[in-house]
Design an enzyme around this catalytic site. Structure first.
Site, short mmCIF file in Angstrom:
data_model
loop_
_atom_site.label_atom_id
_atom_site.label_comp_id
_atom_site.label_asym_id
_atom_site.label_seq_id
_atom_site.Cartn_x
_atom_site.Cartn_y
_atom_site.Cartn_z
CG ASP A 189 35.20 -10.01 32.32
OD1 ASP A 189 34.58 -10.76 31.54
OD2 ASP A 189 34.68 -9.46 33.29
N GLY A 231 41.53 6.78 17.74
CA GLY A 231 42.62 7.76 17.75
C GLY A 231 42.56 8.67 18.97
NE ARG A 275 20.55 -19.09 12.02
CZ ARG A 275 21.59 -19.41 11.25
NH1 ARG A 275 22.81 -19.45 11.78
NH2 ARG A 275 21.42 -19.71 9.98
CB THR A 315 30.86 -11.20 29.18
OG1 THR A 315 31.16 -9.92 29.76
CG2 THR A 315 32.14 -12.00 29.12
CG ASP A 343 33.57 -14.15 36.22
OD1 ASP A 343 32.47 -13.58 36.06
OD2 ASP A 343 34.51 -13.66 36.87
N GLY A 344 30.52 -15.65 36.47
CA GLY A 344 29.50 -16.03 37.45
C GLY A 344 28.67 -17.19 36.92
N GLY A 369 33.55 -1.54 31.65
CA GLY A 369 34.72 -2.33 32.01
C GLY A 369 35.10 -2.06 33.45
P1 ATP Z 1 28.72 -10.73 33.30
O1 ATP Z 1 30.17 -10.87 32.93
O2 ATP Z 1 27.91 -10.19 32.20
O3 ATP Z 1 28.49 -10.06 34.62
P2 ATP Z 1 28.32 -13.23 34.69
O4 ATP Z 1 27.95 -14.58 34.21
O5 ATP Z 1 29.66 -13.09 35.36
O6 ATP Z 1 28.16 -12.25 33.45
P3 ATP Z 1 26.93 -12.92 37.21
O7 ATP Z 1 25.78 -12.05 37.59
O8 ATP Z 1 28.18 -12.85 38.01
O9 ATP Z 1 27.18 -12.68 35.66
O10 ATP Z 1 26.44 -14.46 37.27
C1 ATP Z 1 25.29 -14.88 36.57
C2 ATP Z 1 24.52 -15.84 37.41
O11 ATP Z 1 25.29 -17.02 37.66
C3 ATP Z 1 24.13 -15.36 38.81
O12 ATP Z 1 23.02 -14.50 38.80
C4 ATP Z 1 23.83 -16.68 39.50
O13 ATP Z 1 22.55 -17.13 39.15
C5 ATP Z 1 24.87 -17.61 38.87
N1 ATP Z 1 26.00 -17.76 39.80
C6 ATP Z 1 27.02 -16.90 40.01
N2 ATP Z 1 27.85 -17.35 40.98
C7 ATP Z 1 27.34 -18.54 41.38
C8 ATP Z 1 27.71 -19.51 42.39
N3 ATP Z 1 28.79 -19.35 43.14
N4 ATP Z 1 26.93 -20.60 42.52
C9 ATP Z 1 25.84 -20.78 41.77
N5 ATP Z 1 25.41 -19.89 40.83
C10 ATP Z 1 26.14 -18.80 40.64
#
Ligand code: ATP
Length: 328
Positions: free
Chosen positions: A134, A190, A25, A130, A107-108, A175
C-alpha cells in the site's frame, strides 16, 4: 570520489515482512564494501530512543537471507512522535557519529523518517517493506509476493475440503486499506469472487455471482474477503449470504497472522537485496529523504514526500474483471 557519509544505521519498523532480512543483509554488506561503518538499530524507532544500536559486520548478516521476520526486530513507537523522543534518538546517533539512517517499513515509518530528517542533521532513505503493497512509488513492496504465495498455498488446501464437501468458503485475508493481497490471491487461486476495501460489492451482487456458478454445476466456491471490505469481514458476509443462498454448506476461515511470516520468496529476496543495495548507494551519492522502489523492472528513487502524498492506486482493474470472467 570519497563518500561524504561515514556511518550508516539501519532499522525495521511497523509490521514485519518477509524479505526484510535479505534487505538488511544487502544494506550492511553494501555499506561495508564501500568503507562505511554499519550499525543496526534494534526494535525500530524505540531502539533509537533506548540506545539499542549495535555495530554490524558482514558476518552479522550471515545465513539470514532465507529467514522471514526481521533479525533487527520491529516495534511501533509512539514516543518517536514527540519532540523529546526525537531529540533522544538524535543524541544517540550523534554519539556514534551516525550520519545516515535507512528505514525499512510502511508509510508510518516513512513519516517518522521524514519528520526526523527535517529537524535534525541526518540523511535518511526509505525502503518500502510491508506485505500490504500500500505504498505509492513501488510496484511491489517487500513481503507482498511472499504473502500472496502463503495465501494461495492455504487456499489450495481449503479448496480440497470445499470441493469434497460441496462447500462455500469465505476466506479473509489481510489488507485494511488495500485489496492487493486479496485480488492477486483471488486470481492465483481461481476464486469465484473477491471483496475489496476499494470497491463496494453488495450482497445481491455477490449472490448473483455465486448463483451463476451453482447453476452451471459448480460443486464448491471460494470467496476472498479483504479484512477492510466496507460491508464487513468474512463472518458478516457469510452470515448475510447464508440467509439468502443455501445451495452450499457455508464455512469461514480467517488466515490472520500466518500471512506475515515464512521464508521469503525468491522475488522478495531479490527485491530486498536490490532495494538495500540501492538505498546505500543513494546515501553515498549524498541524497536524502528519498524512497527507493521498484518501477517496471528498475529500482528508482523518488522523494519520500511524494510517496506520502500519493495514495496507492495499484489495484489492477483487469484482474478484477478477470476474476469474474474466469470463474464461470
Ligand atoms: P505497516 O504498513 O506495516 O503498518 P508502518 O510503517 O506504516 O508499517 P506504523 O505503525 O504506522 O507502521 O509506523 C511505524 C512507526 O513509525 C510508528 O510506531 C512510529 O514510531 C513511527 N511514526 C509513525 N508516524 C509518525 C509521525 N507522524 N512522526 C514520527 N514517527 C512516526
Amino acid at each position: 570520489m570519497k563518500p561524504n557519509i561515514k556511518n550508516i544505521a539501519v532499522l525495521t519498523s511497523g509490521g514485519d515482512a518477509p524479505g526484510m532480512n535479505a534487505c538488511i543483509r544487502a544494506v550492511v554488506r553494501t555499506g561495508i564494501y564501500n568503507g562505511i561503518n554499519m550499525f543496526g538499530v534494534l526494535q525500530g524507532y524505540q531502539g533509537l530512543i533506548n540506545d539499542n544500536i549495535i555495530p554490524m559486520g558482514p558476518r552479522s548478516v550471515s545465513n539470514i537471507i532465507h529467514l522471514g521476520g526481521t533479525i533487527l526486530k520491529t516495534a511501533r513507537c509512539l514516543e518517536f512522535k514527540t519532540e523529546e523522543g526525537m531529540e533522544t534518538a538524535f543524541q544517540n546517533l550523534k554519539a556514534r557519529d551516525i550520519d545516515g539512517l535507512i528505514v525499512i517499513g510502511g508509510d508510518g515509518t516513512f513519516t517518522g523518517a521524514r519528520n526526523f530528517s527535517r529537524k535534525y542533521d541526518i540523511k535518511v532513505m526509505g525502503i518500502p517493506g510491508t506485505i500490504d503493497n500500500d505504498l505509492y512509488g513501488s510496484d511491489f513492496t517487500l513481503g507482498y509476493d511472499t504473502a500472496i504465495n502463503t495465501v494461495i498455498e492455504a487456499i489450495d488446501k481449503i479448496r480440497d475440503t470445499a470441493d469434497s464437501h460441496d462447500r462455500l468458503f469465505f476466506i479473509e485475508v489481510m489488507g485494511r486499506d488495500s485489496g492487493c493481497i486479496a485480488l492477486r490471491s483471488a486470481v492465483a487461486s481461481g476464486a469465484e469472487a473477491v471483496l475489496l476495501p476499494e470497491r463496494f460489492t453488495s450482497t445481491d451482487e455477490l449472490i448473483a455471482q455465486l448463483m451463476l456458478g451453482a447453476s452451471t454445476k459448480k460443486s464448491s466456491s471460494i470467496v476472498i474477503v479483504s479484512e477492510g471490505h466496507k460491508a464487513g469481514g468474512a463472518y458478516d458476509i457469510a452470515k448475510q449470504v447464508k440467509e439468502r443462498f443455501d445451495h452450499y454448506d457455508t464455512k469461514v476461515t480467517i488466515l490472520g497472522h500466518l500471512q506475515r511470516g515464512g521464508s521469503p520468496s525468491s522475488f522478495d529476496r531479490i527485491l530486498g537485496s536490490r532495494l538495500g543495495y540501492a538505498a546505500v548507494n543513494e546515501l553515498l551519492k549524498g541524497n536524502t529523504r528519498q524512497m527507493v522502489g521498484l518501477r517496471g523492472n528498475e529500482i528508482k528513487s523518488m522523494p519520500i514526500e511524494d510517496a506520502l502524498n500519493n495514495h496507492n492506486f495499484k489495484l489492477e482493474s483487469d484482474l478484477l474483471e478477470m476474476t469474474k470472467v474466469l470463474s464461470i
